[in-house]
Design an enzyme around this catalytic site. Structure first.
Site, PDB file in Angstrom:
ATOM      1  N   SER A 253       3.032   5.184  -5.775  1.00 57.94           N
ATOM      2  CA  SER A 253       3.789   4.740  -4.715  1.00 57.94           C
ATOM      3  C   SER A 253       4.074   6.090  -3.859  1.00 57.94           C
ATOM      4  O   SER A 253       4.317   7.097  -4.525  1.00 57.94           O
ATOM      5  CB  SER A 253       5.304   4.289  -5.297  1.00 57.94           C
ATOM      6  OG  SER A 253       6.176   4.094  -4.146  1.00 57.94           O
ATOM      7  N   LYS A 254       3.789   5.778  -2.458  1.00 56.32           N
ATOM      8  CA  LYS A 254       4.383   6.950  -1.525  1.00 56.32           C
ATOM      9  C   LYS A 254       5.814   7.347  -1.654  1.00 56.32           C
ATOM     10  O   LYS A 254       6.164   8.269  -1.585  1.00 56.32           O
ATOM     11  CB  LYS A 254       3.864   6.547  -0.278  1.00 56.32           C
ATOM     12  CG  LYS A 254       4.060   7.483   0.803  1.00 56.32           C
ATOM     13  CD  LYS A 254       3.504   7.155   2.256  1.00 56.32           C
ATOM     14  CE  LYS A 254       3.964   5.757   2.920  1.00 56.32           C
ATOM     15  NZ  LYS A 254       3.219   5.626   4.227  1.00 56.32           N
TER      16      LYS A 254
END
Length: 485
Positions: A253-254
């Site tokens: 996940s960014k």
């Protein structure tokens, strides 16, 4: 058969997340493997998340990885505009039409009224699903209120009776009870569409045949299909992808700070290696082959090779693959890519091309370079324990003997005429001393670098440093050992 048309539709919200890049890659491969067209569309309707300069990042990423789009904001095409914020009037027209078709209605409810329903559901332990009282308002009355300046949104209208079924190319047949679907907002009060509406309108107008996206949209797809059906439009082929996992329990996940494409490039990974690696995160070529050029991916890619299981992002596997790509570079290309790293670390005059010859077969990422070569600029302070190596059968006494003999060899200027000449002189030296290779080369390498791990062996390092610097460093080691005895 209609022409295959796929689209990559990123939001300009920052760097390119690996999951987004994989979606773009599969969209690209679906189109190009079938001689189709690949479209770039910028979805910028969520203005709160818009980041200045992010569109340029999208263009640069596409260029860096070799995704050549046939249509898009920067190259034009027959179905533009290709930026959603420039299509505002189009969505308004389609929203009004959907209301007339019975697939949507105007809603005048305030945020406070919606929140009341949410709180009531929470207090009663029920899942929240907004029940819109505005559905009972006639279209004529609603449009009169809009004409008088009332603020409104357009919400989807869903008949709770019945089921909606669709086929996904990865997950197969999926059926959902209509009663479980919420009537979400399609057109916001500012006139901009939500993703749920804009993607349907844009995909239809741009004649998109294949839609690739994350499996988190599986639950929303029935609502999209009801919109398609209300208009009487053809439904595209859906390809929903499992998430890329960081480990068995957490998604990559960014938001959690996991590496973006730009982060990986900055850490010394080649774009070609990154693309090759992420192609295999969820797709199998049904062979043992792991290294693919873009042309090979286009030739071999098939939607049938995509599987449901969520792949785990393995940085060590990517590192290995990047090493393969580094070793496939020509020396000229490799040298050009390494120069910025050299310039950050080395100030003294050495043959940098010679350094590249040594390094190319020994690194997996360019970010390893600085730590490997920092000894060139200045000899680090090292422990004499480095000279004691059981496997090499060296100790301080043996090391001192070797280094003093090496000084006599290095004192000959002809010795540094070429790397081969230097190597032959050292081989002759160890034969004369009756020692094993490791007993001679290990102490010299430690004396020259002050390191256990180096980009090359004793001969390569000495030739790189040159006669004067090599003699200076060996003298330092000799004095250190003598002082310790």
């Amino acid at each position: 058969m209609n022409k295959i048309r796929s689209r990559f539709a990123p939001s300009p919200t920052g760097y390119m997340h690996i999951g987004n890049l994989r979606t773009a890659l599969y969209e690209y491969l679906i189109a190009k493997s079938q001689k189709g067209e690949f479209v770039l569309r910028i979805e910028d309707t969520d203005q709160e998340r818009y980041i200045e300069g992010a569109v340029d990042i999208i263009y640069k990423t596409m260029k860096d990885v070799g995704f050549v789009h046939d249509e898009g904001p920067d190259v034009g095409g027959a179905y533009g505009p290709y930026i959603q914020s420039e299509r505002k009037s189009i969505y308004k027209s389609y929203a009004d039409q959907l209301v007339d078709l019975g697939g949507a209605h105007y809603c005048f409810c305030s945020a406070e009224e919606i929140e009341k329903q949410r709180q009531y559901a929470e207090q009663n332990g029920k899942p929240f699903k907004f029940i819109d009282p505005c559905k009972s308002i006639s279209v004529d009355e609603a449009r009169e209120r809009i004409k008088n300046g009332e603020k409104y949104t357009v919400r989807q209208t869903i008949d709770p009776v019945g089921k909606t079924t669709f086929i996904d190319e990865v997950y197969g047949k999926i059926t959902v009870d209509n009663s479980a679907l919420d009537e979400g907002i399609l057109l916001k009060s500012d006139g901009l569409p939500t993703y749920n509406f804009a993607n349907v309108i844009d995909d239809h107008e741009m004649k998109i045949s294949h839609v690739v996206r994350g499996n988190e949209y599986l639950s929303s797809t029935p609502k999209y299909n009801l919109i398609y059906e209300a208009y009487g439009w053809d439904i595209p082929t859906y390809v929903h992808l499992p998430p890329i996992m960081k480990d068995e329990h957490n998604k990559l996940s960014k938001r959690n700070g996991d590496a973006s494409f730009q982060d990986l490039v900055q850490k010394g990974y080649l774009p070609e290696a990154i693309i090759n690696y992420i192609a295999l995160l969820g797709w199998s070529p049904k062979t043992e082959q792991e290294i693919f050029s873009m042309d090979e991916l286009i030739e071999k890619f098939s939607i049938k090779g995509i599987n449901k299981s969520a792949p785990i992002f393995d940085i060590e596997k990517l590192k290995w693959m990047n090493g393969v790509y580094i070793r496939r570079l020509s020396l000229e290309d490799f040298h050009e890519k390494t120069l910025p790293y050299y310039q950050q670390t080395i100030k003294r005059e050495i043959d940098l091309k010679e350094l590249s010859k040594i390094l190319q077969s020994r690194i997996n990422t360019f970010s390893e370079i600085s730590e490997l070569i920092d000894f060139i600029e200045s000899l680090p302070d090292y422990s004499l324990d480095l000279f004691i190596h059981k496997k090499m059968k060296t100790d301080l006494s043996i090391s001192l003997k070797v280094l003093e003999e090496a000084l006599t060899v290095f004192d000959n200027p002809d010795c540094f005429g070429s790397r081969e000449k230097l190597h032959n002189e050292l081989i002759a030296m160890l034969a004369k001393m009756g020692m094993k290779n490791g007993q001679v080369f290990w102490p010299i390498r430690v004396a020259l670098t002050g390191k256990q791990f180096t980009p090359g062996g004793a001969t390569e390092v000495a030739f790189l440093l040159g006669q004067k610097e090599s003699i200076k460093r060996i003298n330092i080691a000799v004095n250190k050992i003598k002082n310790a005895q």
